[in-house]
Design an enzyme around this catalytic site. Structure first.
Site, PDB file in Angstrom:
ATOM      1  N   GLU A  38     -59.190 -22.495 -39.591  1.00 20.40           N
ATOM      2  CA  GLU A  38     -59.908 -23.502 -40.986  1.00 20.40           C
ATOM      3  C   GLU A  38     -60.901 -24.553 -40.159  1.00 20.40           C
ATOM      4  OE1 GLU A  38     -58.225 -23.759 -44.457  1.00 20.40           O
ATOM      5  OE2 GLU A  38     -57.270 -21.411 -44.605  1.00 20.40           O
ATOM      6  N   GLY A  42     -60.900 -13.962 -41.307  1.00 22.62           N
ATOM      7  CA  GLY A  42     -62.341 -13.319 -40.989  1.00 22.62           C
ATOM      8  C   GLY A  42     -63.251 -13.280 -42.261  1.00 22.62           C
ATOM      9  N   ASP A  55     -50.474 -23.555 -42.245  1.00 22.49           N
ATOM     10  CA  ASP A  55     -51.208 -22.739 -43.011  1.00 22.49           C
ATOM     11  C   ASP A  55     -50.059 -21.573 -43.292  1.00 22.49           C
ATOM     12  OD1 ASP A  55     -53.601 -21.152 -44.401  1.00 22.49           O
ATOM     13  OD2 ASP A  55     -53.023 -20.243 -41.583  1.00 22.49           O
ATOM     14  N   LYS A  62     -47.833 -19.287 -47.188  1.00 24.63           N
ATOM     15  CA  LYS A  62     -48.381 -18.418 -47.116  1.00 24.63           C
ATOM     16  C   LYS A  62     -47.171 -17.432 -47.262  1.00 24.63           C
ATOM     17  CE  LYS A  62     -53.106 -16.856 -44.048  1.00 24.63           C
ATOM     18  NZ  LYS A  62     -53.459 -17.134 -43.063  1.00 24.63           N
TER      19      LYS A  62
END
Ligand code: ADP
Ligand code: ASP
Ligand code: MG
Length: 814
Positions: free
Chosen positions: A666, A796, A677, A681
Site C-alpha cells: 500500500e 499487483g 491489511d 482481509k
C-alpha cells in the site's frame, strides 16, 4: 387527391419552408394536393404566452408580441422576392394589428376566456398559411389559399372544439369540387363555430384538420410531414436506439398517440380510419426516408409495435370500506370527473372493490380532488370513504401492439424487466383487447423504464453496462486498459456493451453520456471539471441509467462512505477498497442489506486476494449449503513478497523499499507490515462466512519491534526498519535453523480470527508460496480434511484490475 400536412418545425424558418415548397412542388406534379400547415414552430406557445401575460396585467406581453411580429416579418423578407414583399407584409401587418388589439383588450379587462384565447392562437396558422401560399405563388406554383375556418364547423368547446362533421364534410366537398388550382394551402388547427366564432381543435390539432380534409375529399393518402422519420418504437428523444416502425395499424397508432406519441395528434386517425385512407408519416428534413405507413392491418406481425409514455400524470386513489359491494360508486366518481371535463388515462380497481385508482393529468388534480370530495362528502364525513389521495409526478408507460393478445408472457416480461431495474410500478392496466398494457411509474424513472423495455423488446438483447469509475491510478488505469481491449469481444460474445460514462482522478471528473472514448481518456480527463463527489452523485442519479455501476479504485475512506448513497439509487457498487467491508459490522451489514433491498449488486472480490476468485467461491459454497469451519490463508501479497525475498544478504529494509517501488505494498507500508491489511482481509472472509466479527476481535501478533510500531510517519517507520535490522535478522535465522520459511498467516477457526508471522515447515502447502502469491485453505463440511485451496498471484495492479473486471462482468451476466 393527396393531403399533406406540415408541422411547426417543418415551417419554423424560411430555410425549412423552402424544403416544404420543394416537397409540395414534386408531389403536385402527379396529383392535386391540399397542404395543411401549422403555425411557424414555437409561435403557438408565444401567442398563448402573450395572452396569459396580458391577462395577468403584465406589460411584457408587448415584448412577446414583438417577438412574434419580428419572426414573421423576417420569414417574409427571406422568402418573398422584393417586389412582392410589400403586399405580403401589408397583409401580415393588418393581421398583426388585429392580434395586437385583441391582446390589448385582454390586458385592459384582465380576462382571458377560452374563446378569446382561441382568437389569439388562431393567428399562428393564419399567418403561416398566408406566407407559405404566397411563397409558393412566387415560386410559380399553381396555388390558392383557403381559410379552413370557412370549412370546418365546430361546437362551442373553445380551445378543444368538437367538429360537426356533416356540415364540415359538405363544405369541404363543395369547396374542392369547384376548386381548379393544383395546390390548396390551408391553415391547420383553426375552425369556427356555427355562429361564426373562432375556435380551435386542441394543441397539435393541425394533424386533425388534415385528416378531416382527407376524409371529406376521399384523398388517396394523408401525409404527415414532421421532424422525425416516422412513428418510432419509442420517443426518439428518450431512447437513442428507437427506430421508425415501417408499418402499423390504425388501432396501434391510435394507442401509441393516446399514450403520448406526440408525432400524431390522437383524434387524427378517426376520420381517415372509416374510409381506410392510409396515413404516411414523413420527415421534411429527410424526404427520402421511408417513414411509417399506417393502414387497417399491419404487415408487421411483431406482437409489440411500440412503447409510449405520458408525463405529468397524477395517481388518484379513492378507498374505504364503504365502497365494498355498494353499486354506483364508480358511476358517481366518474360522473363527477366528467362534469369537470377531466380526462382519465387509466383506471384500476381490485375485485375487493375497496379502492379505485386512476390516473389523470397533474393539471387537473385540484379540480378532481374538489369534485370527488364534494361528491362523496357524506361518505367521507361518516368515515365510509377516506378523503381522496393524490400523488403527483407520475407517468404512464405503455406497451402497444395488436397481436399481444395471441402471445403469452408479455406483461410478465414487462413487469419483471421493470422490477429488475428497480422501476417501481404504482398501478397497472390491461384491457381485454390486449392492445395496450400500461403501468404508472414515477416521473424520475421514465428514461430508465423506456430504455429497459426498449432493449428487452426491440433490441438485439444487448445489455448495456454503464460504469462510473472513481480513481484512475495504477489499478483504475489498468482496468480502463482491459475494458478497452475487451469491449468488442464482450459485445460479440456476451452481448454486453460496457460503457464508461464517467471518470475521476483526485482532481478532475468527466462525464460522457455516450461513453468515454477509452483510446484517449487521459487528455479528456485533463480537460474535465473540478472533482466534486456530490455533483458526481447527482449526475449519476439524474442520468438514471439502468445497469449503472459505481467503481471505486481508490483506497480512500471518504469514497467508501458513499456506497450506501449509490446502492439506494439502485446503482451497483464494485470496489477494491477494503475500508467499507472491514469497517464496523453494522456498516458492512447495512451495505449488504441495501444491495438486496435495491437490487443493486455490491461486489468486492478484489478485497481479498486481488483477482483470485476467493469471495465468489466462498459465496458459492455457502449458497450451496456448505459450512465454513476453518480458514487458513496467506493473504498479503506484500508480506509474502517481503518474506520471500528477505534473507541474510538482502536486508529487511531493502526488501520493503523494493516492494514499495514495485507496487506490492500500500502507499503506506505500515498498513501491510503491521498486519492491519491482513486483519481486514480475514475479517471480510469471516463475515462472508456468516460470522459477526469486528476488527478489534482479531488477535494480531505483530512481528514489528516497538520502535517501528511507534513511528508516526512513513519515513520514520522506514528508518526504524533499518535501525532494527538485528530484530528482523533474528526472526529469519530462527526460522531457517528450524528448516522453516516465514509466512504471515491469517487464521479463522471456531468463530475466532488471528494473524501473525509463522514458521512454516517444508511439508505445509504454504511453504512453497512464491513471489507475491496468496493462498487460502477452506476447511468446510464438504472439505473437512483436504481443504479447498485457492492459490495464485494475490497482488499487483493487473490482477486487481482483472478482479474488478470480473465483478463487472458478473453483474452483466446476472
Ligand atoms: P409537428 O410540429 O411536426 O406536428 P410534433 O412535435 O407534434 O411535430 O411531433 C413530432 C415529435 O413527436 C418528435 O419530434 C418526437 O419528439 C415526438 N415523439 C414522441 N413520441 C414519438 C414516437 N413514438 N415516434 C416519433 N416521434 C415521437
Ligand atoms: N400550432 C398548433 C400547436 O402548436 C397546432 C399544430 O401545430 O398542430 O398546437
Ligand atoms: Mg404535431
Amino acid at each position: 387527391m393527396k393531403v399533406l400536412k406540415f408541422g411547426g418545425s417543418s415551417v419554423a424558418s424560411s430555410e425549412n419552408i423552402n424544403k416544404v415548397i420543394s416537397i409540395v412542388e414534386k408531389s403536385s406534379k402527379k396529383n392535386k394536393i391540399a397542404v395543411v400547415v401549422s403555425a411557424l414552430g414555437g409561435i403557438t406557445d408565444l401567442l398563448l404566452e402573450a395572452g396569459n401575460l396580458a391577462c395577468s396585467g403584465n406589460k411584457d406581453y408587448k415584448k412577446t408580441f414583438e417577438t412574434i411580429e419580428e419572426k414573421h416579418v423576417q420569414v417574409v423578407r427571406e422568402l418573398i422576392p422584393i417586389n412582392n414583399q410589400s403586399n405580403v407584409l401589408g397583409e401580415i401587418k393588418k393581421m398583426l394589428n388585429k392580434l395586437e388589439n385583441t391582446l390589448e383588450g385582454v390586458f385592459l379587462v384582465n380576462e382571458l376566456s377560452n374563446k378569446t384565447s382561441d382568437k389569439i392562437v388562431s393567428f399562428g396558422e393564419l399567418f403561416s398559411s398566408f406566407i407559405i401560399a404566397n411563397a409558393m405563388q412566387c415560386n410559380n406554383l399553381d396555388v390558392i389559399l383557403k381559410n379552413s375556418q370557412e370549412l370546418i364547423v365546430t361546437n362551442n368547446n373553445f380551445s378543444n372544439a368538437a367538429v360537426l362533421f356533416s356540415q364540415t364534410t359538405s363544405k369541404i366537398k363543395e369547396y374542392f369540387k369547384q376548386n381548379n388550382s393544383k395546390i390548396v394551402v390551408l391553415p391547420g388547427f383553426v375552425a369556427k363555430t356555427e355562429n361564426g366564432e373562432v375556435s380551435t381543435l386542441g394543441r397539435g390539432g393541425s394533424d386533425y384538420t388534415a385528416a378531416i380534409i382527407a376524409a371529406a375529399t376521399n384523398a388517396s393518402i394523408l401525409e404527415i410531414w414532421t421532424d422525425v422519420s416516422g412513428m418510432y418504437t419509442a420517443n426518439p428523444k428518450f431512447v437513442r436506439e428507437a427506430f421508425p416502425i415501417p408499418n402499423i395499424s390504425y388501432q396501434e397508432a391510435m394507442e401509441l398517440s393516446h399514450f403520448g406519441a406526440k408525432v400524431l395528434y390522437p383524434p387524427t386517425i378517426q376520420p381517415v380510419l372509416k374510409k381506410e385512407i392510409p396515413i404516411c408519416i414523413k420527415n421534411t428534413f429527410e424526404p427520402d426516408a421511408a417513414g411509417t405507413l399506417i393502414t387497417q392491418e399491419s404487415s408487421n406481425k411483431n406482437p409489440i409495435k411500440g412503447i409510449s409514455h405520458i408525463e405529468n400524470m397524477a395517481l388518484i386513489t379513492l378507498e374505504g370500506s364503504g365502497m365494498i359491494g355498494i353499486p354506483g360508486i364508480s358511476k358517481r366518481l366518474f360522473e363527477a370527473l366528467s362534469l369537470e371535463k377531466i380526462n382519465i388515462s387509466l383506471i384500476t380497481q381490485a375485485s375487493s372493490e375497496h379502492s379505485i385508482c386512476f390516473a389523470i393529468s397533474n393539471n387537473d388534480t385540484i379540480k378532481a380532488k374538489n369534485a370527488i370530495d364534494t361528491e362523496f362528502s357524506y361518505e367521507i364525513e361518516h368515515a365510509k370513504i377516506k378523503p381522496v389521495i393524490v400523488e403527483e409526478n407520475n407517468a404512464i408507460i405503455a406497451l402497444v401492439g395488436d397481436n399481444m393478445k395471441s402471445h403469452q408472457g408479455i406483461s410478465g416480461k414487462m413487469f419483471s424487466t421493470l422490477g429488475k431495474n428497480n422501476v417501481n410500478i404504482r398501478a397497472i392496466a390491461q384491457g381485454a383487447s390486449e392492445k395496450n398494457i400500461s403501468a404508472v411509474i414515477l416521473h424520475k424513472d421514465i428514461k430508465k423504464a423506456l430504455n429497459t423495455l426498449h432493449s428487452e423488446f426491440f433490441e438485439n438483447q444487448t445489455k448495456q453496462l454503464n460504469l462510473f469509475v472513481v480513481g484512475v491510478g495504477n489499478v483504475g488505469g489498468k482496468l480502463l486498459e482491459q475494458i478497452k481491449q475487451q469491449q468488442a469481444y464482450l459485445l460479440k460474445n456476451l452481448r454486453l456493451q460496457v460503457r464508461v460514462i464517467a471518470l475521476t482522478n483526485s482532481k478532475k471528473m468527466i462525464f460522457n453520456e455516450d461513453g468515454i472514448d477509452l483510446k484517449d481518456w487521459k487528455p479528456a480527463l485533463e480537460k474535465g471539471t473540478a472533482l466534486n463527489m456530490d455533483l458526481f452523485h447527482q449526475k449519476v442519479t439524474d442520468l438514471n441509467y439502468r445497469n449503472s455501476i459505481f467503481i471505486d479504485n481508490t483506497a480512500n475512506e471518504n469514497i467508501s462512505k458513499l456506497y450506501a448513497n449509490y446502492l439506494k439509487e439502485s446503482v451497483a457498487v464494485v470496489t477494491c477498497n477494503k475500508i467499507s467491508c472491514s469497517s464496523n459490522y453494522t456498516n458492512y451489514l447495512n451495505l449488504k442489506q441495501l444491495a438486496r433491498e435495491y437490487n443493486a449488486p455490491f461486489l468486492f472480490e478484489t478485497n481479498v486476494g486481488a483477482g483470485l476468485p476467493i469471495i465468489d467461491t466462498l459465496k458459492n459454497l455457502i449458497a450451496s449449503g456448505d459450512k465454513v469451519n476453518k480458514i487458513q490463508a496467506v493473504l498479503s501479497g506484500s508480506l509474502n513478497f517481503v518474506f520471500n525475498n528477505f534473507n541474510e544478504e538482502n536486508s529487511f529494509y531493502n526488501v520493503v523499499e523494493q516492494a514499495g517501488i514495485q507496487g506490492y505494498t500500500e502507499p503506506d507500508p505500515r498498513i501491510d507490515l503491521s498486519g492491519v491489511d491482513v486483519m481486514r482481509k480475514i475479517l471480510i472472509l469471516a463475515r462472508e462466512s456468516g460470522t459477526i466479527l469486528e476488527l478489534n476481535d482479531i488477535e494480531n501478533d505483530s512481528f514489528l519491534p516497538k520502535a517501528s510500531l511507534a513511528a508516526d510517519t512513513v519515513p520514520e517507520f522506514l528508518k526504524t526498519l533499518k535501525l532494527e535490522a538485528e530484530h528482523f535478522n533474528k526472526i529469519y535465522k530462527k526460522a531457517a535453523s528450524n528448516n522453516c520459511r516465514l509466512k504471515f498467516v491469517a487464521e479463522f477457526d471456531k468463530g475466532k480470527a488471528k494473524v501473525g508471522l509463522q514458521e512454516i515447515p517444508a511439508d505445509h502447502p504454504f511453504y512453497n508460496l512464491d513471489g507475491s502469491d496468496n493462498i487460502v485453505l477452506f476447511f468446510t463440511d464438504r472439505y473437512p480434511i483436504q481443504p479447498l485451496i485457492i492459490k495464485g498471484a494475490g497482488a499487483g495492479a493487473d490482477v486487481t484490475a482483472s478482479g474488478l473486471f470480473a465483478d463487472i462482468i458478473r453483474i452483466g451476466n446476472n
